[in-house]
Enzyme design. Structure first.
Site, mmCIF file in Angstrom:
data_model
loop_
_atom_site.group_PDB
_atom_site.id
_atom_site.type_symbol
_atom_site.label_atom_id
_atom_site.label_comp_id
_atom_site.label_asym_id
_atom_site.label_seq_id
_atom_site.Cartn_x
_atom_site.Cartn_y
_atom_site.Cartn_z
ATOM 1 N N ASN A 25 15.900 22.501 150.727
ATOM 2 C CA ASN A 25 16.147 22.724 149.296
ATOM 3 C C ASN A 25 15.269 21.782 148.476
ATOM 4 O O ASN A 25 15.635 21.355 147.390
ATOM 5 C CB ASN A 25 17.623 22.481 148.964
ATOM 6 C CG ASN A 25 18.048 23.137 147.667
ATOM 7 O OD1 ASN A 25 17.312 23.917 147.075
ATOM 8 N ND2 ASN A 25 19.245 22.829 147.201
ATOM 9 N N ASP A 60 17.904 15.144 135.167
ATOM 10 C CA ASP A 60 18.615 14.617 136.335
ATOM 11 C C ASP A 60 19.556 13.485 135.932
ATOM 12 O O ASP A 60 20.722 13.451 136.315
ATOM 13 C CB ASP A 60 17.623 14.126 137.386
ATOM 14 C CG ASP A 60 16.924 15.265 138.112
ATOM 15 O OD1 ASP A 60 17.400 16.411 138.006
ATOM 16 O OD2 ASP A 60 15.907 15.019 138.783
ATOM 17 N N GLU A 71 19.472 22.203 142.418
ATOM 18 C CA GLU A 71 20.003 22.299 143.783
ATOM 19 C C GLU A 71 21.260 23.155 143.853
ATOM 20 O O GLU A 71 21.540 23.803 144.859
ATOM 21 C CB GLU A 71 20.280 20.904 144.335
ATOM 22 C CG GLU A 71 19.047 20.171 144.815
ATOM 23 C CD GLU A 71 18.268 19.476 143.722
ATOM 24 O OE1 GLU A 71 17.439 18.625 144.040
ATOM 25 O OE2 GLU A 71 18.471 19.797 142.530
ATOM 26 N N HIS A 118 23.147 16.541 146.039
ATOM 27 C CA HIS A 118 23.186 15.079 146.151
ATOM 28 C C HIS A 118 23.612 14.393 144.856
ATOM 29 O O HIS A 118 24.367 13.418 144.872
ATOM 30 C CB HIS A 118 21.804 14.570 146.576
ATOM 31 C CG HIS A 118 20.676 15.002 145.678
ATOM 32 N ND1 HIS A 118 19.747 14.133 145.158
ATOM 33 C CD2 HIS A 118 20.332 16.235 145.192
ATOM 34 C CE1 HIS A 118 18.882 14.790 144.416
ATOM 35 N NE2 HIS A 118 19.217 16.067 144.421
ATOM 36 N N ARG A 119 23.143 14.894 143.730
ATOM 37 C CA ARG A 119 23.443 14.229 142.454
ATOM 38 C C ARG A 119 24.897 14.449 142.019
ATOM 39 O O ARG A 119 25.462 13.612 141.303
ATOM 40 C CB ARG A 119 22.465 14.668 141.376
ATOM 41 C CG ARG A 119 21.035 14.316 141.723
ATOM 42 C CD ARG A 119 20.138 14.102 140.528
ATOM 43 N NE ARG A 119 18.769 13.881 140.968
ATOM 44 C CZ ARG A 119 18.302 12.724 141.420
ATOM 45 N NH1 ARG A 119 19.107 11.676 141.491
ATOM 46 N NH2 ARG A 119 17.044 12.604 141.812
ATOM 47 N N LYS A 145 19.669 13.840 150.752
ATOM 48 C CA LYS A 145 18.534 14.517 150.114
ATOM 49 C C LYS A 145 17.617 13.519 149.426
ATOM 50 O O LYS A 145 16.388 13.665 149.438
ATOM 51 C CB LYS A 145 19.026 15.566 149.118
ATOM 52 C CG LYS A 145 17.925 16.475 148.592
ATOM 53 C CD LYS A 145 18.510 17.576 147.725
ATOM 54 C CE LYS A 145 17.491 18.679 147.489
ATOM 55 N NZ LYS A 145 16.361 18.267 146.664
#
Length: 529
Positions: free
Chosen positions: A185, A412, A440, A487-488, A513
């Site tokens: 990804n 982000d 993602e 991941h975030r 990631k």
């Protein structure tokens, strides 16, 4: 008139059904809400093979699994450790009273993969240092291995490699057969490689996980076709897999959209110096996340290539790369610390009133996400800048206040703002983040769902949301945060524990990631209630 998306959720009724109305298409898997919970498929937590692969890679790099990393951290630090339930694949982040200390940031994801690709295209050998150890970088390294670009790993430093440049395009090592590259990804691998491989010779198929097949790439494909490339993606979706029949390019002009992702422009820019002619790339509408494009251009300059810019970066700029511009190795290059990762520690200090210094990026950073510190200052924190570090604290007599911020340049880091908003007085409006829907996971839906579960009332619109914090800023205890293999989401919502509650992170390993040791590092500067 702007199409409006609205979700009103009452904090006390977490299980109430959430309804959306939509005038544009959202990927079907994330379109519905069931019993107040997003129906986004938790692929990471359900895919045992993927988890096993991730763990094997982490152990090979010296990290071990999440639980082992936290146990190792307990011996090395005086902070907190968090309990991992292996059977449920859940990590409980216990109540955090304060974050205090200094964090040395891992290398930037965006810079790491850009450095690797430019090193591969350059004339000469390049030593890349402070390379981020993560899934996204692993996919790029594995792709270079498959393409038979020599990459020497440093036995004494796991964050350093030496890349033997190809002094131009990367040709397929199997010219008669189609070469398949699996890129997970990792958008920072998929988009740049799709462009770069069009400039050489060979047949390629670039693919990834199911979510990658939902992430748009059509604007990049359109630009490459304008330059003469034989390249395609899935016509019905505009997403990968990407099929390439490359035979070199002679330069030319392309006009592309910059509204969805700056990565499309960055990918074309990085590939342009390896064609046999001048290249002009123009933006036909608007350019989002312009700081990432500036980052790309700055890095290209370090590898000897100058990009001429015509027009305003805030408008519809054009970029010209002359035929005489060729990549030359700088010898060695140090990857700057990841500014997006810095946001979690800076926000944690602002929320708790602790004092945190992040090292690796500061006032001289090339990354746009350092601007997140300015947002914390707007909310009431105190920010101190140094060339390579940022320090955030907050006077206990000063409460955080809600803000209204255009986050188009820091999408982000804007996710971290969503959790900081839970602890502010008044609503927080996060604007210009349509790109959340293309990341993602469908991040807008995910942010809304998880903030709601924590007790917030959230209004969702097409490209922004308004977060009304819980009454008295008291978030709900023992909430299970669904991370959607993003991941975030895992790192952002771990900060809810700064509200004095337990937060249960589903599939914490998804942080591999970009930041495999995140929870260990968070615990190292945390103190318990």
């Amino acid at each position: 008139m702007r199409t409006v998306f609205r979700q009103l959720a009452i904090a006390a009724v977490i299980s109430a059904p959430c309804l959306y109305t939509s005038a544009f298409t959202i990927p079907q898997k994330t379109q519905l809400m069931q019993n107040g919970r997003s129906s986004v498929v938790l692929e990471a937590s359900k895919n045992k093979e993927k988890i096993a692969s991730r763990t094997k890679w982490a152990e090979a790099r010296g990290h071990g699994d999440v639980a082992a990393a936290l146990e190792d951290g307990a011996a090395a630090t005086t902070g907190m450790t968090f309990a991992m339930d292996e059977e449920k694949n859940q990590l409980t982040v216990t109540p955090i009273k304060s974050l205090d200390g200094t964090v040395t940031l891992p290398g930037s994801k965006s810079l790491s993969n850009r450095c690797l690709l430019l090193a591969a295209l350059s004339d000469g050998n390049t030593r890349v240092e402070n390379l981020l150890e993560s899934d996204d970088i692993r996919y790029m390294l594995e792709a270079l291995d498959t393409l038979q670009v020599p990459v020497e790993r440093d036995a004494d430093d796991k964050t350093a490699v030496t890349v033997t440049g190809q002094a131009g395009p990367i040709d397929s090592p199997t010219p008669e057969e189609s070469l398949e590259l699996f890129l997970g990804n990792a958008g920072t691998a998929m988009r740049p490689l799709a462009a770069a491989l069009c400039m050489g010779k060979g047949k390629f198929v670039l693919d990834g996980v199911p979510r990658m097949r939902e992430r748009p790439i059509a604007d990049l494909i359109d630009g490459l076709k304008q330059l003469g490339a034989d390249v395609s993606c899935v016509e019905e979706t505009g997403c990968p897999p990407v099929t390439i029949n490359a035979n070199g390019l002679k330069g030319g002009s392309a006009s592309i959209s910059g509204k969805m992702s700056s990565q499309f422009l960055s990918s074309l820019l990085m590939a342009s110096p390896i064609v046999d002619g001048d290249v002009t790339i123009s933006i036909k509408d608007e350019l989002i996340s312009a700081p990432y494009v500036s980052l790309t251009i700055g890095l290209m300059k370090k590898f000897g290539v100058n990009v001429k810019i015509e027009g305003d970066m805030e408008g519809t700029p054009s970029f010209i790369i002359g035929s005489d511009e060729k990549y030359t190795s700088p010898g060695s290059i140090l990857v700057e610390g990841d500014a997006s990762s810095a946001s979690y520690f800076l926000a944690g200090a602002a929320i708790t009133g602790g004092t945190v210094t992040v090292r690796g990026c500061g006032s001289e950073s090339v990354q746009g996400d350092v601007a997140f510190a300015n947002v914390m200052e707007q909310m009431g924190a105190t920010v101190t800048w140094a060339p390579e570090s940022i320090t955030v604290t907050r006077d206990p007599n000063t409460k955080l206040k809600g803000v209204d911020v255009d986050c188009g340049k820091i999408p982000d880091a804007a996710m971290t703002l969503a959790v900081a908003a839970l602890f502010a007085e008044g609503p927080t409006t996060i604007r210009n983040v349509y790109s959340w829907r293309l990341k993602e996971t469908e991040r807008m839906k995910a942010i809304v769902a998880e903030c709601t579960k924590l007790g917030a009332t959230v209004e969702e619109f097409e490209d922004y949301c308004i977060i009304h914090p819980p009454k008295d800023n008291k978030v709900n205890d023992n909430v299970v945060i669904e991370t959607y293999d993003d991941h975030r989401m895992a790192m952002t919502f771990s900060l809810a524990a700064c509200g004095g509650v337990n937060v249960i992170i589903h599939d914490p390993g998804c942080t591999a990631k970009t930041f495999p040791t995140y929870f260990e590092m968070l615990g190292s500067i945390a103190s318990a209630n």
